[in-house]
Structure formats: C-alpha cells, structure tokens
Scaffold this active site. Structure first.
Site, PDB file in Angstrom:
ATOM      1  N   CYS A 158     -11.366  -5.851  -9.167  1.00  0.00           N
ATOM      2  CA  CYS A 158     -10.856  -6.408  -7.914  1.00  0.00           C
ATOM      3  C   CYS A 158     -11.119  -5.405  -6.796  1.00  0.00           C
ATOM      4  CB  CYS A 158      -9.363  -6.696  -8.039  1.00  0.00           C
ATOM      5  SG  CYS A 158      -8.608  -7.363  -6.528  1.00  0.00           S
TER       6      CYS A 158
ATOM      7  N   ASP B 290     -14.164   9.462 -16.084  1.00  0.00           N
ATOM      8  CA  ASP B 290     -13.298   8.296 -16.272  1.00  0.00           C
ATOM      9  C   ASP B 290     -12.528   8.293 -17.591  1.00  0.00           C
ATOM     10  OD1 ASP B 290     -12.145   5.812 -15.580  1.00  0.00           O
ATOM     11  OD2 ASP B 290     -13.677   4.746 -16.717  1.00  0.00           O
TER      12      ASP B 290
ATOM     13  N   CYS C 169      -9.431  -1.823   3.536  1.00  0.00           N
ATOM     14  CA  CYS C 169      -9.158  -0.466   4.040  1.00  0.00           C
ATOM     15  C   CYS C 169      -9.993  -0.155   5.286  1.00  0.00           C
ATOM     16  CB  CYS C 169      -9.461   0.567   2.957  1.00  0.00           C
ATOM     17  SG  CYS C 169      -9.203   2.279   3.489  1.00  0.00           S
TER      18      CYS C 169
ATOM     19  N   CYS D 201      -2.699  -6.834  -1.582  1.00  0.00           N
ATOM     20  CA  CYS D 201      -2.770  -6.893  -3.056  1.00  0.00           C
ATOM     21  C   CYS D 201      -2.279  -8.249  -3.558  1.00  0.00           C
ATOM     22  CB  CYS D 201      -1.931  -5.770  -3.668  1.00  0.00           C
ATOM     23  SG  CYS D 201      -1.982  -5.773  -5.482  1.00  0.00           S
TER      24      CYS D 201
END
Length: 381
Positions: A240, A134, A247, A198
């Site tokens: 979020c 990350d 999906c 979104c």
C-alpha cells in the site's frame, strides 16, 4: 589506519557503484527503538514477520563479535510509471506497490553491500562485516535514522530530503570505528496527512503502526481477510502506498537511477482475471523476480478476487464461479463467493446456492453465506 581518510574513500566508492546515500553510526544499542518494540509487543501490533528476539533487533553486539560501527545505505526507487496501462470495464487491473516494482530490492541492495564489503576488506586487513537488508535482525529504519540518512516520519518511513521516502534501506555492521554522522532533525512538523489518509487507521499515532491493520501487511497474509479489510483493499495486489503518496515530502519525487528497478507496466499493474488461472510455474516466470512474489501466488490471487469485487466486474463472474466450484483451496473458494455476492446477478446467486449445499469447509461456507446475504440486502433495499 587513518579512519577519516578511509571513510572518505568508502563514501567515494559508494557513489561510484550507485549507492545514492550513505551514512555512518556507532554500534551502540538502539535503546529508544527497544522501548518502541517492547511497546509494540505489549499492544500486539507486530506483523509476525519480524525477528522475535527484541534484544537482537537493537543490540549489534549480540549478532556480531566486537562491533565498532554501522554503515547505512539508501537507494532511491522510481515513484511513477511512464504511460501506465489503465484498467477499463471488462478488463480491470490490480496494482503492486512502488517498492515492489522492478527486480527484488533485497538482491539489489545485497549486491551493493557486497561490493562495499569487498572494497573495505581490500583496504583494511582483518576487516569484518555483516550486511543485512530488511530480513536481518536490526531495524533498518533505526539504523538509517541514527546514521543521518533521513528522519523517521509519522508514517514510520525514513524520509530523506533528496528522495523523499522512496528509498530502499540496508546496513552493514563492521569492526572498524568509523566516525558517526549526525542524525537529522524531524521535518514533519504539524503535518498529519499520512495518519488521516490511512485506509484502516493502522497509523495509530505519529510513528506508531499497528501492523496487523496495515494493508501492506494484510495483502501478504495467506488466510481469509476480515470483511472490514476486504472493503478497504481496493485493487491493491501487494502493499500500500497511501501514506507515502500523500506525503508532501514526496511531491514531485521520481528518480530513475537504477535500470534494474524500472517497472514493467504489465507486471506492476497486471490484469486481474488472468491471475485467477495462473499456474505456479507461470507465476514464478512472470512475477518471480519482484519482491511482491515472496509469499507465492496465493495472496496475489486472493487479492485479485477482492479487487474484482471492488470493481463489481460482471465479466469476471464466470471465472469466479469456476474458482468457487473447482479450486481446492478454501480461502479461494470463500473469497470468490464473497466477491460473487458483491458483484451480484442471477448467475452468481444460483452458483452460490449450489455451493452452499456442497461446501464442506466451515470457513468457506461462512463466506458463501455472506455472499448470499448480499442478495437479501439488495432485495430489502
């Protein structure tokens, strides 16, 4: 050295230590990703948390001497909580995103990569490795995509056939020329559910995210939240999940392979009002082990205030007034003022009127006046 045999041994060992998926790719520059990143920069879509040097993000040879290949790994994380606690009127709860349940994934993946690194070095004299999760220079998603872990979805997440997009990613650059795996075909098809759901329109188009509009990013900032986004955050305290939850590739997906990733329901969905009073020490003790705590308590507390406004939780008014009167941080005072205006009531109105006369910070004062404006709007209605 038999590279084919070594690769099989590495794969077998990865399964033994609980790595759910592993892939291999070359150490060639990520030319397509470079163009995407340049475009992001031109459009001012970056979050600001990324490595600033684009060349380092796409060229392994700039961060590792003589790279020959990259190993990508993925670990599946849980998507559901068994018997999750439910907030009720007078006792509301916020929510951390799924990727922040359980122990901080950075530590979990780094430990797996360290075990893999030790195994490789024991097998190959002179082996060198550099692992990252990350916060490293390379783009995890680009490495995983090219290594065949999954395809890059329209929601900018790596989607795997086995675990959906509920996977943590990490990678390791090596000086061993492992044979590369084949990248996966895009399987999103014509679906655009993630773009449509979104809340802020942060998914500008398939595969392109304006991070500055993404609620996952906004919940991690420390300053005042724009009014437009305050209305969209809801009860999210960190992150979020909307574009993942919707999906179709995540339908029915819920894997519980790793005990350290199991969520504590009271931490994943904590009560909101107690967060307003939590000390730094208490915050570290309770939330310090989850990835959502990395920015400290300030963003979480501010988001808790916004969540209470979202619920119009009247029982929180005394606590919000206390924040307005006593908190030393202008962001907290201002956000509490806005929330009091949203919730309404005579007690809130009087507190805001008094605060307007006393407040010295210009931004907090602006929020107090926004709070008072709600009362004028209600009167006009």
């Amino acid at each position: 050295m038999d590279i084919t045999k070594l690769k099989k041994e590495v794969i077998a060992f990865s399964q033994l230590i609980g790595i759910d998926k592993i892939g291999f790719t070359t150490a060639d520059p990520f030319t397509e990703m470079k163009q995407r990143l340049i475009r992001q920069q031109q459009l001012n879509y970056q979050s600001g948390f990324e490595e600033k040097d684009i060349e380092k993000r796409v060229n392994p040879s700039l961060i590792f001497d003589g790279p020959q290949s990259i190993i990508a790994i993925a670990l599946a994380y849980p998507a559901k909580i068994e018997n999750p606690p439910k907030g009720v009127k007078g006792d509301r709860r916020g929510v951390f995103c799924k990727a922040s349940w359980g122990q901080d994934y950075h530590h979990i993946l780094k430990e797996k990569l360290q075990q893999l690194e030790t195994f490789i070095k024991e097998k190959v004299e002179g082996a060198r490795c550099k692992s990252m999760v990350d916060t490293g220079e390379l783009v995890d998603r680009a490495v995983a995509e090219r290594a065949g872990i999954g395809w890059s979805g329209k929601n900018c997440s790596i989607i795997t056939p086995e675990f959906g997009s509920y996977v943590y990613l990490g990678e390791m650059i090596t000086n061993i020329p492992f044979d590369p795996d084949v990248p996966m075909e895009d399987q999103c098809g014509e679906c655009r559910k993630c773009l449509d759901v979104c809340p802020t329109g942060a998914l500008v188009r398939p595969g392109q995210l304006n991070a500055k509009r993404c609620i996952a990013f906004i919940t991690q900032t420390k300053g005042f939240v724009d009014d437009e986004f305050k209305e969209k955050i809801g009860n999210r305290l960190y992150g979020c999940d909307s574009c993942q939850t919707i999906c179709p590739k995540n339908k029915g997906i819920d894997f519980h392979f790793h005990e350290e990733m199991e969520p504590d329901p009271e931490i994943a969905k904590p009560k909101l009002t107690p967060l307003l009073k939590i000390s730094n020490r208490e915050f570290k003790e309770v939330f310090g082990h989850v990835s959502g705590s990395w920015r400290g308590k300030k963003p979480i507390q501010r988001n808790a205030i916004i969540a209470l406004a979202h619920f119009k939780e009247k029982s929180a008014v005394p606590d919000l007034i206390k924040v307005l009167r006593e908190d030393s941080r202008p962001v907290m005072r201002g956000t509490a003022a806005w929330a009091l205006g949203k919730i309404g009531g005579e007690e809130a109105k009087v507190a805001l009127e008094v605060a307007e006369l006393r407040e010295e910070d210009s931004e907090a004062l602006q929020e107090i006046r926004k709070g008072l404006a709600f009362f004028k709007e209600n009167t006009a209605d």
